[in-house]
Scaffold this active site. Structure first.
Site, PDB file in Angstrom:
ATOM      1  N   ASP A 193       0.820  -1.215   0.000  1.00 33.89           N
ATOM      2  CA  ASP A 193       0.000   0.000   0.000  1.00 33.89           C
ATOM      3  C   ASP A 193       0.850   1.259   0.000  1.00 33.89           C
ATOM      4  OD1 ASP A 193       0.709  -0.771   2.693  1.00 33.89           O
ATOM      5  OD2 ASP A 193      -0.686   0.735   3.445  1.00 33.89           O
TER       6      ASP A 193
ATOM      7  N   GLU B 288       0.003  -1.191   5.674  1.00 36.18           N
ATOM      8  CA  GLU B 288       1.085  -0.758   6.565  1.00 36.18           C
ATOM      9  C   GLU B 288       0.905   0.687   6.986  1.00 36.18           C
ATOM     10  OE1 GLU B 288       4.925   1.148   7.638  1.00 36.18           O
ATOM     11  OE2 GLU B 288       3.596   1.601   5.962  1.00 36.18           O
TER      12      GLU B 288
END
Length: 477
Positions: free
Chosen positions: A76, A143
């Site tokens: 991400d 994350e």
């Protein structure tokens, strides 16, 4: 049209993932892409319900008896854009361009954090000419919003006791420890009432802010705390304050730069302004070095409803009393912050006001203690707290074999000493260390700048040479 030389694998993969939207919580597309690569290259893989992916690559010939190694990066990216950009992060590809040796994305974040790590692993997985031990390449999700993917991954499928984390932003250094942390939200229920008094809006602005893991020790002003302080002092002077709305900060892990407080008051506007001028002068002197552009603005507004006085007073008092900022520094590593709290966000909902904290410490006992202190403060004003997303820290290991190997190899390759750094930020390395206590960890990364902002950029020379270094290092393991 590609802007990078796609004959170089890491460039080709960066170009391709830049075409796939992959902000936090929206990693399915990039996970599909990575899964398809594993299938095409006949690599064993595992994908969970969160879209975390682990791809296994067998050892090169002659490396079959070597211990396995984990490589890890997150899929991400942070979605941020300039105010005048019409980029749609859910559908549009990133518009890459190169300037002065750096890769950028036009008016948006680039996603080099952590696209470089994803591309490094994809290149290693699909290049059959490389020499390496058995590899376990871990691609995580979410994350940037709390290390959620790493926390949710079933690590029982992993055999490696050595790990190279690929989520760093400076070439020539390796991280040696990270903080643990948790999120905490203070909640105070509110009751509204009709309002026929004038409404004013106070804005705290001009602060530098910064990441609470990196900048909490720089004595920068916290807009939410300053707003609470100012409103509390107004109350002490007998000013009538009935809150309408209080909004400050964007993320709990960022020191808030601005806070907006709308309030109804029957008190004299001239007196309020006179008191605010005095508070502004005091705070400007206090922040002269850290936040020289601090300022207060106040203007008139209208609203026919407000929060009743007793709830307003309780909210302001609770925020004023709640602890915030730097608590403790390391007695072992010079300059390293070890304990802190950041009152990152305050928001007003229909029935409550929420105050969101990021609490950091490598030790869970300290995080629990700070959470209890905030819970006590909330309870004094009929509020409560919600604690979530607790993640472990990664303590410095003085006996790390992998770090000594990396230091020796770096010196051999470059003639320079590898820099060892510790961070007060939370990293996925800490999560994996918590799940696999015997894990020996190092980190590697190329030079990047202004991550999490539309000015994010990746130095292409460093991108390539750090990959070449990683590939050469794998041959020694």
């Amino acid at each position: 049209m590609a802007v990078l030389d796609e004959s170089i694998l890491i460039n080709r993969y960066f170009e391709e993932i830049a075409q796939i939207p992959h902000g936090s919580y929206h990693e399915e597309g990039i996970a599909d892409y990575i899964e398809q690569l594993a299938i095409e290259h006949e690599l064993k893989y595992y994908r969970d319900e969160m879209n975390n992916i682990v791809i296994f690559k067998e050892a090169s010939k002659g490396y079959e008896k070597h211990e396995p190694l984990m490589l890890q990066a997150h899929m991400d990216m942070v979605n941020e854009k300039n105010n005048d950009s019409d980029h749609d992060f859910d559908h549009d590809p990133l518009a890459l361009y190169v300037e002065d040796g750096y890769l950028h994305a036009a008016m948006t974040t680039l996603g080099a954090d952590d696209g470089y790590g994803v591309c490094y692993m994809l290149a290693i997985l699909t290049d059959k000419a490389l020499k390496h031990p058995p590899l376990e390449c871990v691609f995580t999700v979410q994350e940037e919003v709390g290390l959620c993917g790493a926390l949710g991954l079933d690590t029982s499928i992993l055999k490696a006791k050595r790990m190279i984390g690929l989520d760093s932003e400076t070439e020539g250094e390796t991280c040696t420890s990270s903080s643990g942390g948790n999120d905490l939200t203070m909640v105070k229920q509110i009751i509204g009432e009709d309002n026929d008094s004038p409404v004013y809006v106070l804005e705290v602005k001009g602060l530098l802010g910064g990441h609470s893991g990196e900048c909490i020790d720089k004595a920068r002003g916290n807009a939410n705390k300053l707003a609470a302080r100012i409103m509390y002092h107004l109350l002490k002077e007998g000013i009538d304050i009935r809150l309408v709305e209080m909004t400050g900060g964007l993320k709990n892990n960022a020191i808030p730069r601005e806070c907006r407080v709308a309030f109804a008051s029957s008190s004299s506007y001239d007196l309020i302004c006179q008191l605010l001028d005095a508070y502004e002068n005091d705070i400007r002197q206090e922040l002269a070095n850290s936040d020289p552009d601090f300022k207060l603005d106040i203007y008139e507004d209208e609203c026919d409803v407000c929060i009743r006085f007793q709830d307003s007073e309780a909210i302001i008092s609770m925020m004023y009393l709640a602890i915030n900022g730097l608590i403790e520094k390391s007695q072992v590593i010079p300059g390293l912050t070890t304990v802190s709290l950041n009152m990152g966000v305050v928001r007003t909902l229909d029935d409550c006001i929420q105050i969101e904290y990021s609490i950091r410490s490598p030790l869970q006992s300290i995080r629990q203690e700070l959470s209890l202190q905030l819970e006590l403060v909330a309870s004094l004003y009929d509020g409560y707290v919600e604690v979530s997303n607790d993640y472990p820290g990664w303590d410095y290991d003085p006996h790390s074999v992998l770090r000594e190997q990396l230091k020796a190899f770096y010196h051999k390759q470059t003639g320079q000493a590898l820099r060892e750094v510790a961070t007060h930020g939370g990293l996925e390395t800490g999560v994996f260390k918590g799940k696999i206590p015997e894990l020996d960890i190092v980190t590697l990364g190329p030079n990047m700048a202004d991550i999490h902002t539309p000015d994010e950029r990746l130095e292409l020379k460093s991108f390539y040479q750090t990959y070449q270094f990683l590939v050469a290092f794998l041959e020694t393991l």
